[in-house]
Design a protein around this motif. Structure first.
Motif, short mmCIF file in Angstrom:
data_model
loop_
_atom_site.label_atom_id
_atom_site.label_comp_id
_atom_site.label_asym_id
_atom_site.label_seq_id
_atom_site.Cartn_x
_atom_site.Cartn_y
_atom_site.Cartn_z
N LEU A 12 0.85 -1.20 0.00
CA LEU A 12 0.00 0.00 0.00
C LEU A 12 0.88 1.25 0.00
O LEU A 12 2.07 1.18 0.29
CB LEU A 12 -0.93 -0.02 1.23
N PRO A 13 0.28 2.43 -0.32
CA PRO A 13 1.09 3.66 -0.42
C PRO A 13 1.73 4.10 0.91
O PRO A 13 2.69 4.87 0.91
CB PRO A 13 0.06 4.70 -0.88
N LYS A 14 1.26 3.66 2.04
CA LYS A 14 1.78 3.99 3.38
C LYS A 14 1.76 5.50 3.66
O LYS A 14 2.66 6.03 4.29
CB LYS A 14 3.21 3.46 3.57
N THR A 15 0.76 6.21 3.17
CA THR A 15 0.67 7.64 3.44
C THR A 15 -0.34 7.94 4.55
O THR A 15 -0.43 9.07 5.01
CB THR A 15 0.20 8.39 2.19
N ASN A 16 -1.10 6.93 4.94
CA ASN A 16 -2.14 7.10 5.95
C ASN A 16 -3.05 8.28 5.65
O ASN A 16 -3.39 9.08 6.53
CB ASN A 16 -1.51 7.26 7.36
N CYS A 17 -3.44 8.43 4.39
CA CYS A 17 -4.24 9.59 3.98
C CYS A 17 -5.72 9.46 4.37
O CYS A 17 -6.47 10.42 4.24
CB CYS A 17 -4.12 9.79 2.47
N LYS A 18 -6.14 8.27 4.80
CA LYS A 18 -7.50 8.05 5.30
C LYS A 18 -8.60 8.08 4.22
O LYS A 18 -9.78 8.00 4.55
CB LYS A 18 -7.89 9.06 6.39
N LYS A 19 -8.23 8.20 2.95
CA LYS A 19 -9.28 8.28 1.93
C LYS A 19 -10.09 6.98 1.84
O LYS A 19 -11.22 6.98 1.38
CB LYS A 19 -8.66 8.62 0.57
N CYS A 20 -9.51 5.92 2.31
CA CYS A 20 -10.22 4.64 2.26
C CYS A 20 -11.21 4.50 3.41
O CYS A 20 -11.93 3.51 3.51
CB CYS A 20 -9.23 3.50 2.32
N GLY A 21 -11.22 5.50 4.29
CA GLY A 21 -12.14 5.41 5.42
C GLY A 21 -11.50 4.76 6.64
O GLY A 21 -12.13 4.68 7.70
N PRO A 23 -8.26 4.63 9.46
CA PRO A 23 -7.34 5.60 10.05
C PRO A 23 -5.92 5.48 9.48
O PRO A 23 -5.21 6.48 9.37
CB PRO A 23 -7.35 5.28 11.54
N THR A 24 -5.50 4.24 9.14
CA THR A 24 -4.14 4.07 8.64
C THR A 24 -4.15 3.04 7.50
O THR A 24 -5.09 2.27 7.36
CB THR A 24 -3.21 3.50 9.73
N CYS A 25 -3.04 3.03 6.76
CA CYS A 25 -2.89 2.03 5.71
C CYS A 25 -2.87 0.63 6.34
O CYS A 25 -3.38 -0.33 5.76
CB CYS A 25 -1.61 2.24 4.91
N LEU A 26 -2.27 0.51 7.52
CA LEU A 26 -2.19 -0.80 8.15
C LEU A 26 -3.58 -1.32 8.52
O LEU A 26 -3.92 -2.48 8.29
CB LEU A 26 -1.29 -0.73 9.40
N CYS A 42 -9.12 2.34 -1.94
CA CYS A 42 -7.89 3.14 -1.86
C CYS A 42 -7.59 3.69 -3.25
O CYS A 42 -7.26 2.95 -4.17
CB CYS A 42 -6.72 2.31 -1.37
N PRO A 43 -7.70 5.03 -3.44
CA PRO A 43 -7.53 5.61 -4.78
C PRO A 43 -6.06 5.63 -5.22
O PRO A 43 -5.79 5.77 -6.40
CB PRO A 43 -8.07 7.03 -4.63
N ASP A 44 -5.13 5.48 -4.30
CA ASP A 44 -3.72 5.73 -4.65
C ASP A 44 -2.89 4.46 -4.83
O ASP A 44 -1.69 4.55 -5.03
CB ASP A 44 -3.08 6.58 -3.55
S1 SF4 Z 1 -6.58 5.33 1.11
FE1 SF4 Z 1 -6.16 4.16 2.95
S2 SF4 Z 1 -4.80 2.61 2.26
FE2 SF4 Z 1 -4.83 4.06 0.63
S3 SF4 Z 1 -3.11 5.34 1.09
FE3 SF4 Z 1 -4.82 6.29 2.07
S4 SF4 Z 1 -4.82 5.43 4.15
FE4 SF4 Z 1 -3.48 4.18 2.92
#
Ligand code: SF4
Ligand code: B12
Lengths: 446, 313
Positions: A12-21, A23-26, A42-44
């Protein structure tokens, strides 16, 4: 292989951007591993990660359709080894072998048997699903002629073309173009040519191997040639081998997500005696075959095999049930008899069938008892006097019937007094114990 | 890609239980793998098919199966020797149905006479079944267990309501015992525990989780058997390691599919072959689920089951 949460996280991108709903990529990776989320949230995510993850998250046994249209049979998609863990998904298909050495009229006869094989059992329509046309003559022209005969006499029935000869396959497949047939008989000697035919006609490729090692090598090769839809034959012929190989295949596919064996299995049960053949077929039904090939389809054999398949493939958590309501059988007038039973499908279909046999227009009140049979529901406290009284009162049927008489199953005769008490003005009549006595019961009342 | 099959090694093993005496004694169970999985462990003994006979003529059996015993079924001794000698049955199951109060209501003494006569005539193991009337079975099975002392029979069925007397009788006379519960793995386990707490050797028990016919609840028996066997093997649960019994014939030969004539149900085909297959297929499914002992009625169904066992072992 099924990937763990941590393995997915690495992709995964490991940016923790939260777009997937999440809190973290993990956290998102963990959800994916448990199949509680899908990657498109996950859009990225990179294309490469998509490819790896997509493969890993595909169902362990590839879903494939045998045939098209309303006679198509779905195969694959199984997820467990034992039916008590989770419902088995796609009931195995029964195919009848038709040899190209048969005359046109013999082929027409079998085709007719297949077309008329459908029976209704517990509300499901069950039938012989497919025809396996085999090149017993070794002659490509004969196979082609037989294929034409089958296509004409059994329109819409899914077909398996069995031959090791790619030219024969090419000739015989034409009438089934676009209809998702199987070309069975690809082995080490002919794989490339057979794969080419399957690809050209968008057919499923049937791989015939001797043993699991060779099978894996062949499916990998076919995949490299661009074939996605395959059914696999590990070479098991004896009942013991069917259990052994089918078990090892199912285990590898669902427990290890081992892709080279993640395809529906075809088993061959043809035997001289119909009785013995049916029992070998039963082994395939119970133990993971997606297609069982038979050499004869007598009605007595079909009904037993269909029933076994239905039993093995029912949902172990939810018994088959029908809707709670008052069913009309025939066109009941105000003075027609009124029966009551539970909503277990088997019970409902047996009882309504026998009322139909009696040719007396009737009403059948079917009470929700969580899909339990009469005695089981009674023993579980779901078919009690007060529940029955409540159901009859709420149904409003009182307004439609001339005589307030309710016929209850003989096995719960003990309830009659208590129901009468709770349904003032009603007469409770104890019916026979077994449903097959209902016609006589109705006759003697008339 | 080379394939490494994932073979299982199990922690537990089904008890090997020997029935009968002398050179016709039979051992069932003893495997440490799932049914017919000899590719990953040991399965030393073949499942056993016992032919069912009764103490009274089979007037309640459908014509299709009754006619296979014409001329012998009016006498339990002739019936038993016919099964042993002509049908080559590996065991006989004598159901004392005539002792049921709603049937002939035969006495315990009558039952003793029948059992003694049958035992004198046969050398294969004998399974002695009551009429499934919990109360009457206690007195009948107590008497016949004593009459059959030291012949290493199987006595049944002990149920929650009556297991104490029946288990004590089987124990005192060196028999094996069938413990029957109703389609529930926990009830089955609990009954085995209760019986062994009385001092009955758990390695002399046979578990009957209750049979049901193809199309009439078979899937319940099938799954309960599979779950019992998995508990025995994977969890090494010593209260679940008894061989399993499928009392097939009695459940099968009352369902409509084994009786309805073809004229009534044209889409079901030949009634005779349908009935035979219905019994054989119920039995075969239960073998795959884990049954080691089957009680069957129709000679042709039993023969077909033996033939598929030949292919399975
Ligand atoms: S959308 Fe979720 S999985 Fe994808 S980069 Fe953002 S936090 Fe990580
Ligand atoms: C399969 C089964 C189960 C399954 C459930 C299946 C289901 N969906 O109902 C399971 C395993 C879950 C189960 C559980 C239990 N079960 Co149960 N089960 C059976 C079994 C083997 C078959 C039942 C069946 O499917 N029959 C087939 C259907 C079609 O029969 P039916 O509904 O009665 O219909 C027939 C007649 O009644 C008649 N009929 C029906 N409606 C009408 C209406 C009219 C007007 C007329 C005239 C006739 C009529 O026609 C039909 C055909 O002839 C029977 C034993 C047996 N072999 O019969 C025990 C049995 C019914 N169970 C029993 C018991 C005690 C239980 C449990 C309480 C025990 C337990 N193990 O915990 C539980 C209760 C369930 C719960 N949720 O709490 C007992 C009931 C004893 C009694 N006389 O009260 C039985 C008889 C077993 C026994 N002791 O011999 N059970």
């Amino acid at each position: 292989m099924a990937l763990s949460g941590v393995e997915i996280f690495k992709l995964l991108p490991k940016t923790n951007c939260k777009k997937c709903g999440q809190p973290t990529c993990l956290a998102f990776a963990m959800k994916l591993a448990q199949r509680q989320a899908t990657l498109d949230s996950c859009p990225d995510v990179s294309e490469e990660a998509k490819k790896i993850l997509g493969e890993a998250s595909a169902p362990p046994i590839r879903p494939i359709s045998l045939g098209t249209g309303d006679k198509a049979a779905k195969m694959g998609e199984e997820t467990v080894l034992f039916r008590h863990d989770k419902k088995f998904v796609n009931p195995c298909a029964f195919a009848i072998e038709v040899k190209d050495t048969l005359s046109d009229s013999e082929i027409a006869g079998i085709a007719e048997q297949v077309m008329n094989s459908e029976i209704d059992r517990v509300g499901q329509k069950l039938r012989i699903d497919a025809i396996m046309l085999s090149n017993a003559s070794g002659d490509a022209g004969k196979l082609e002629a037989a294929a034409k005969a089958v296509a004409a006499k059994a329109p819409g029935v899914p077909v398996i073309i069995s031959t090791g000869n790619p030219q024969a396959a090419e000739a015989a497949i034409k009438p089934f173009d676009g209809k998702k047939p199987i070309i069975y008989g690809a082995d080490a000697s002919n794989l490339e040519a057979m794969a080419a035919v399957a690809k050209a006609h968008k057919a499923t490729l049937g791989i015939a191997a001797k043993g699991l090692d060779e099978l894996c090598a062949l499916t990998e090769k076919a995949k490299a040639l661009g074939i996605e839809d395959m059914v696999i034959d590990p070479g098991a012929r004896k009942a013991k081998e069917i259990i052994e190989m089918n078990t090892l295949i199912r285990r590898a596919a669902v427990k290890k997500n081992f892709k080279p064996l993640g395809y529906p299995v075809i088993s061959f049960a043809q035997r001289d005696g119909g009785l013995h053949e049916a029992l070998v077929a039963s082994v395939g039904v119970a133990k993971y075959s997606s297609i069982v090939v038979l050499s004869s389809i007598d009605k007595w054999k079909n009904v037993a095999l269909f029933t076994l398949r239905q039993n093995i493939y029912t949902d172990p958590q939810v018994p088959m049930q029908v809707e709670q309501k008052i069913y009309n059988i025939g066109e009941p007038k105000a003075d027609a008899p009124l029966f009551i039973t539970t909503n277990f499908s088997l019970t409902y279909f047996i009882v309504s069938g026998e009322i139909e046999n009696s040719k007396v227009a009737s009403r059948l009140a079917v009470m929700d008892s969580e899909g339990l049979s009469v005695l089981t529901a009674w023993a579980a406290g779901k078919f009690t006097a007060s529940k029955i009284a409540q159901f009859i009162t709420d149904s409003g049927i009182e307004k439609e019937v001339a005589n307030k008489e309710l016929i209850i199953p003989g096995y719960v005769a003990i309830l009659s007094g208590a129901i009468e008490e709770k349904l003032p003005g009603w007469k409770i009549t104890v019916g026979p114990r077994e449903a097959n006595a209902i016609p006589t019961f109705l006759k003697t009342r008339a | 890609m080379a394939f490494t099959p994932s073979k299982e090694t199990y922690a537990g093993r089904v008890y090997a239980v020997t029935l009968g005496t002398g050179d016709r004694a039979v051992t069932v169970g003893g495997e440490n793998v799932l049914p017919f999985h000899s590719f990953e462990g040991e399965a030393p003994n073949r499942p056993l098919v016992a032919m069912e006979i009764q103490d009274v003529p089979p007037s309640d059996w459908p014509e299709n199966v009754r006619k296979a015993y014409e001329g012998v079924s009016d006498d339990p001794v002739r019936w038993a020797t016919f099964c042993q000698d002509k049908l080559k049955a590996g065991a006989i199951a004598l159901r004392l149905i005539g002792t049921h109060p709603d049937r002939e209501n035969r006495s315990a003494e009558d039952a003793v006479k029948t059992v003694k006569a049958v035992l004198a005539a046969i050398s294969v193991p004998l399974i002695i079944l009551g009429s499934n009337h919990a109360e009457k079975d206690t007195s009948v099975l107590l008497a016949v267990a004593e009459a059959a002392k030291d012949r290493n029979c199987v006595i049944g069925k002990a149920q929650e309501a009556n297991y104490k007397t029946i288990a004590a009788a089987a124990m005192a006379n060196n028999h094996k015992l069938i413990a029957m519960s109703e389609l529930d793995i926990n009830l089955s386990k609990q009954l085995n525990i209760l019986i062994s707490q009385m001092g009955f050797d758990k390695e002399k028990l046979i578990t009957d989780p209750m049979c049901s016919a193809l199309g009439y609840g078979l899937e319940y028996t099938y799954s309960v058997m599979e779950r019992i066997r998995l508990a025995a093997l994977t969890q090494n649960d010593v209260t679940m390691q008894q061989p399993l019994l499928g009392d097939v014939g009695m459940y099968v030969w009352k369902v409509k599919e084994t009786q309805a004539p073809e004229s009534d149900m044209p889409q079901w085909g030949s009634a005779e072959e349908r009935g035979i297959l219905w019994e054989a297929e119920t039995a075969a499914a239960l073998l795959i689920a884990g049954a080691e002992v089957l009680i069957m009625r129709h000679p042709k169904a039993a023969e077909a089951v033996e033939k598929v066992i030949d292919e399975l072992v």
